[in-house]
Design a protein around this motif. Structure first.
Motif, short mmCIF file in Angstrom:
data_model
loop_
_atom_site.label_atom_id
_atom_site.label_comp_id
_atom_site.label_asym_id
_atom_site.label_seq_id
_atom_site.Cartn_x
_atom_site.Cartn_y
_atom_site.Cartn_z
N ALA A 13 0.83 -1.21 0.00
CA ALA A 13 0.00 0.00 0.00
C ALA A 13 0.86 1.25 0.00
N PHE A 14 1.99 1.20 0.70
CA PHE A 14 2.91 2.34 0.74
C PHE A 14 3.47 2.62 -0.64
N TYR A 15 3.93 1.56 -1.34
CA TYR A 15 4.47 1.76 -2.68
C TYR A 15 3.39 2.24 -3.66
N VAL A 19 3.44 5.76 -5.87
CA VAL A 19 3.26 5.82 -7.33
C VAL A 19 2.07 6.70 -7.68
N GLY A 20 0.99 6.60 -6.92
CA GLY A 20 -0.17 7.45 -7.16
C GLY A 20 0.15 8.92 -6.99
N LEU A 21 0.87 9.25 -5.93
CA LEU A 21 1.27 10.64 -5.71
C LEU A 21 2.19 11.13 -6.82
N LEU A 22 3.08 10.25 -7.30
CA LEU A 22 4.00 10.63 -8.38
C LEU A 22 3.21 10.97 -9.64
N PHE A 23 2.23 10.12 -10.00
CA PHE A 23 1.43 10.42 -11.17
C PHE A 23 0.59 11.69 -10.97
N PHE A 24 0.10 11.90 -9.75
CA PHE A 24 -0.66 13.11 -9.45
C PHE A 24 0.18 14.36 -9.67
N CYS A 25 1.44 14.32 -9.19
CA CYS A 25 2.34 15.46 -9.39
C CYS A 25 2.71 15.62 -10.86
N LEU A 26 2.92 14.51 -11.55
CA LEU A 26 3.29 14.59 -12.97
C LEU A 26 2.18 15.21 -13.81
N THR A 27 0.91 14.96 -13.46
CA THR A 27 -0.17 15.59 -14.22
C THR A 27 -0.13 17.11 -14.04
N PHE A 28 0.16 17.57 -12.81
CA PHE A 28 0.28 19.02 -12.60
C PHE A 28 1.46 19.61 -13.33
N VAL A 29 2.58 18.90 -13.34
CA VAL A 29 3.76 19.38 -14.07
C VAL A 29 3.47 19.44 -15.56
#
Length: 36
Positions: A13-15, A19-29
């Protein structure tokens, strides 16, 4: 539920959340680059 299985589920769940947070940030970038 034994302790090893619980620890493995927590680590999975941690990993997944990282990954979910990384994709969330990448969409904003990507949106910020698109706007520029």
């Amino acid at each position: 539920m034994d302790r090893k299985l619980a620890r493995r589920n927590l680590r999975t769940a941690f990993y997944v959340s990282i990954v979910g947070l990384l994709f969330f940030c990448l969409t904003f970038v990507a949106a910020w680059i698109y706007i520029q």
